[in-house]
Design a protein around this motif. Structure first.
Motif, PDB file in Angstrom:
ATOM      1  N   ASN A 184       0.816  -1.208   0.000  1.00  0.00           N
ATOM      2  CA  ASN A 184       0.000   0.000   0.000  1.00  0.00           C
ATOM      3  C   ASN A 184       0.851   1.260   0.000  1.00  0.00           C
ATOM      4  OD1 ASN A 184      -2.334  -1.437  -0.141  1.00  0.00           O
ATOM      5  ND2 ASN A 184      -2.765  -1.353   2.042  1.00  0.00           N
ATOM      6  N   ASP A 185       2.070   1.226   0.607  1.00  0.00           N
ATOM      7  CA  ASP A 185       2.942   2.391   0.634  1.00  0.00           C
ATOM      8  C   ASP A 185       3.447   2.733  -0.753  1.00  0.00           C
ATOM      9  OD1 ASP A 185       2.622   2.574   3.339  1.00  0.00           O
ATOM     10  OD2 ASP A 185       4.507   1.564   3.815  1.00  0.00           O
ATOM     11  N   GLU A 186       3.392   1.796  -1.677  1.00  0.00           N
ATOM     12  CA  GLU A 186       3.873   2.030  -3.029  1.00  0.00           C
ATOM     13  C   GLU A 186       2.727   2.341  -3.989  1.00  0.00           C
ATOM     14  OE1 GLU A 186       5.952  -1.598  -3.696  1.00  0.00           O
ATOM     15  OE2 GLU A 186       7.773  -0.853  -2.780  1.00  0.00           O
ATOM     16  N   ARG A 187       1.577   2.697  -3.451  1.00  0.00           N
ATOM     17  CA  ARG A 187       0.427   3.048  -4.272  1.00  0.00           C
ATOM     18  C   ARG A 187       0.032   4.497  -4.022  1.00  0.00           C
ATOM     19  NH1 ARG A 187      -2.499  -2.641  -3.404  1.00  0.00           N
ATOM     20  NH2 ARG A 187      -1.375  -3.740  -5.049  1.00  0.00           N
TER      21      ARG A 187
ATOM     22  N   LYS B  43      -8.301   1.081  -1.448  1.00  0.00           N
ATOM     23  CA  LYS B  43      -7.291   1.517  -0.472  1.00  0.00           C
ATOM     24  C   LYS B  43      -6.668   0.346   0.278  1.00  0.00           C
ATOM     25  CE  LYS B  43      -6.424   5.034   2.973  1.00  0.00           C
ATOM     26  NZ  LYS B  43      -6.920   6.290   3.516  1.00  0.00           N
ATOM     27  N   ASP B  44      -7.494  -0.626   0.676  1.00  0.00           N
ATOM     28  CA  ASP B  44      -6.972  -1.775   1.430  1.00  0.00           C
ATOM     29  C   ASP B  44      -6.376  -2.856   0.525  1.00  0.00           C
ATOM     30  OD1 ASP B  44      -9.199  -3.022   0.317  1.00  0.00           O
ATOM     31  OD2 ASP B  44     -10.184  -3.405   2.248  1.00  0.00           O
ATOM     32  N   GLY B  45      -6.471  -2.663  -0.786  1.00  0.00           N
ATOM     33  CA  GLY B  45      -5.897  -3.615  -1.728  1.00  0.00           C
ATOM     34  C   GLY B  45      -6.707  -4.878  -1.930  1.00  0.00           C
ATOM     35  N   SER B  46      -7.897  -4.935  -1.337  1.00  0.00           N
ATOM     36  CA  SER B  46      -8.702  -6.161  -1.417  1.00  0.00           C
ATOM     37  C   SER B  46      -9.353  -6.373  -2.784  1.00  0.00           C
ATOM     38  CB  SER B  46      -9.780  -6.164  -0.324  1.00  0.00           C
ATOM     39  OG  SER B  46     -10.712  -5.127  -0.550  1.00  0.00           O
ATOM     40  N   ARG B  47      -9.516  -5.295  -3.542  1.00  0.00           N
ATOM     41  CA  ARG B  47     -10.107  -5.414  -4.874  1.00  0.00           C
ATOM     42  C   ARG B  47      -9.267  -4.657  -5.873  1.00  0.00           C
ATOM     43  NH1 ARG B  47     -16.448  -4.332  -5.211  1.00  0.00           N
ATOM     44  NH2 ARG B  47     -16.112  -5.305  -7.229  1.00  0.00           N
TER      45      ARG B  47
ATOM     46  N   SER C 217     -11.322   8.518  -7.702  1.00  0.00           N
ATOM     47  CA  SER C 217     -12.342   7.898  -6.862  1.00  0.00           C
ATOM     48  C   SER C 217     -13.605   7.677  -7.691  1.00  0.00           C
ATOM     49  CB  SER C 217     -12.656   8.766  -5.643  1.00  0.00           C
ATOM     50  OG  SER C 217     -13.263   9.977  -6.034  1.00  0.00           O
ATOM     51  N   VAL C 218     -14.452   6.800  -7.187  1.00  0.00           N
ATOM     52  CA  VAL C 218     -15.724   6.513  -7.836  1.00  0.00           C
ATOM     53  C   VAL C 218     -16.741   7.516  -7.298  1.00  0.00           C
ATOM     54  CG1 VAL C 218     -17.550   4.819  -8.227  1.00  0.00           C
ATOM     55  CG2 VAL C 218     -15.160   4.062  -8.047  1.00  0.00           C
TER      56      VAL C 218
ATOM     57  N   GLY D 173     -17.671   6.677  -3.647  1.00  0.00           N
ATOM     58  CA  GLY D 173     -16.755   7.155  -2.609  1.00  0.00           C
ATOM     59  C   GLY D 173     -15.476   6.342  -2.469  1.00  0.00           C
ATOM     60  N   VAL D 174     -15.382   5.214  -3.152  1.00  0.00           N
ATOM     61  CA  VAL D 174     -14.182   4.369  -3.045  1.00  0.00           C
ATOM     62  C   VAL D 174     -13.022   5.050  -3.782  1.00  0.00           C
ATOM     63  CG1 VAL D 174     -13.160   2.166  -3.776  1.00  0.00           C
ATOM     64  CG2 VAL D 174     -15.437   2.213  -2.756  1.00  0.00           C
ATOM     65  N   GLU D 175     -11.909   5.207  -3.072  1.00  0.00           N
ATOM     66  CA  GLU D 175     -10.711   5.761  -3.685  1.00  0.00           C
ATOM     67  C   GLU D 175      -9.999   4.670  -4.473  1.00  0.00           C
ATOM     68  OE1 GLU D 175      -9.136   9.199  -0.721  1.00  0.00           O
ATOM     69  OE2 GLU D 175      -8.898   7.142   0.001  1.00  0.00           O
ATOM     70  N   LEU D 176      -9.382   5.065  -5.586  1.00  0.00           N
ATOM     71  CA  LEU D 176      -8.696   4.118  -6.456  1.00  0.00           C
ATOM     72  C   LEU D 176      -7.198   4.448  -6.494  1.00  0.00           C
ATOM     73  CD1 LEU D 176     -11.323   4.127  -9.333  1.00  0.00           C
ATOM     74  CD2 LEU D 176     -10.981   2.344  -7.591  1.00  0.00           C
ATOM     75  N   PHE D 177      -6.378   3.420  -6.295  1.00  0.00           N
ATOM     76  CA  PHE D 177      -4.933   3.583  -6.172  1.00  0.00           C
ATOM     77  C   PHE D 177      -4.219   2.825  -7.289  1.00  0.00           C
ATOM     78  CE2 PHE D 177      -6.681   4.484  -2.116  1.00  0.00           C
ATOM     79  CZ  PHE D 177      -5.821   5.376  -1.494  1.00  0.00           C
ATOM     80  N   ALA D 178      -3.137   3.428  -7.781  1.00  0.00           N
ATOM     81  CA  ALA D 178      -2.299   2.803  -8.803  1.00  0.00           C
ATOM     82  C   ALA D 178      -0.930   2.518  -8.201  1.00  0.00           C
ATOM     83  CB  ALA D 178      -2.149   3.720 -10.007  1.00  0.00           C
TER      84      ALA D 178
END
Length: 170
Positions: free
Chosen positions: A4-7, A44-48, A12-13, A80-85
């Motif tokens: 997660n630190d590298e994302r 954010k939690d990487g689960s999806r 966001s949706v 409201g879900v944030e999206l991370f790359a």
């Protein structure tokens, strides 16, 4: 696989769009449509994770399909879900630009080198970036415009930034 630190949060949706599972995305990228090129995008939690396919421009965002989302209800549940790359999928930035994620947690010093606080968050409501700084010995955090005049030095490698605070906040 990244931690997660590298994302970095790239969008966001904002809600559902249409009836077939399309979503309205808010892109935080300098070029909004680049969000689709940085995938897969993660929660954010990487689960999806989601593959993003842009469909069309929509009011205040981008219409998109996210892999695994096929109904309006599924799309609406992601509001409201944030999206991370993954950081390594993003472009390198010029020396005077920073990912918000890199500023959070930096020690804040005054121009004389005295530690005065820590960066808690970075906000942008359309008029430029604001740093939320927890000042030592103060109950309320300070919001400071992230400008060259207010923040002449950012040293990510050393974990600090220099802030020239207005007199009334110091």
């Amino acid at each position: 696989m990244s931690t997660n630190d590298e994302r970095i949060c790239v969008g966001s949706v904002a809600g559902a769009f249409g009836v077939r599972g399309e979503v309205r995305l808010k892109s935080f990228c300098a070029e909004p449509t680049d969000i689709a090129a940085y995938g897969p995008l993660y929660t954010k939690d990487g689960s999806r994770s989601f593959k993003v396919t842009l469909t069309r421009p929509v009011a205040a965002g981008l219409g998109a399909r996210l892999s695994g989302v096929s109904s309006r209800e599924e799309a609406e549940a992601l509001r409201g879900v944030e999206l991370f790359a993954d950081r390594d999928r993003l472009p390198a930035l010029p020396d005077d630009e920073f990912y918000h994620n890199d500023l959070i947690g930096l020690e804040v010093r005054d121009p004389g080198g005295v530690t005065i606080g820590k960066v808690l968050a970075v906000f942008n409501h359309g008029a430029g970036d604001l740093l939320e700084i927890r000042l030592e010995g103060k109950a309320q955090p300070l919001l400071l415009a992230f400008t060259l005049a207010n923040v002449p030095t950012v040293d990510i490698a050393r974990g600090l930034l220099i802030a020239d605070l207005p007199e009334e906040s110091a």
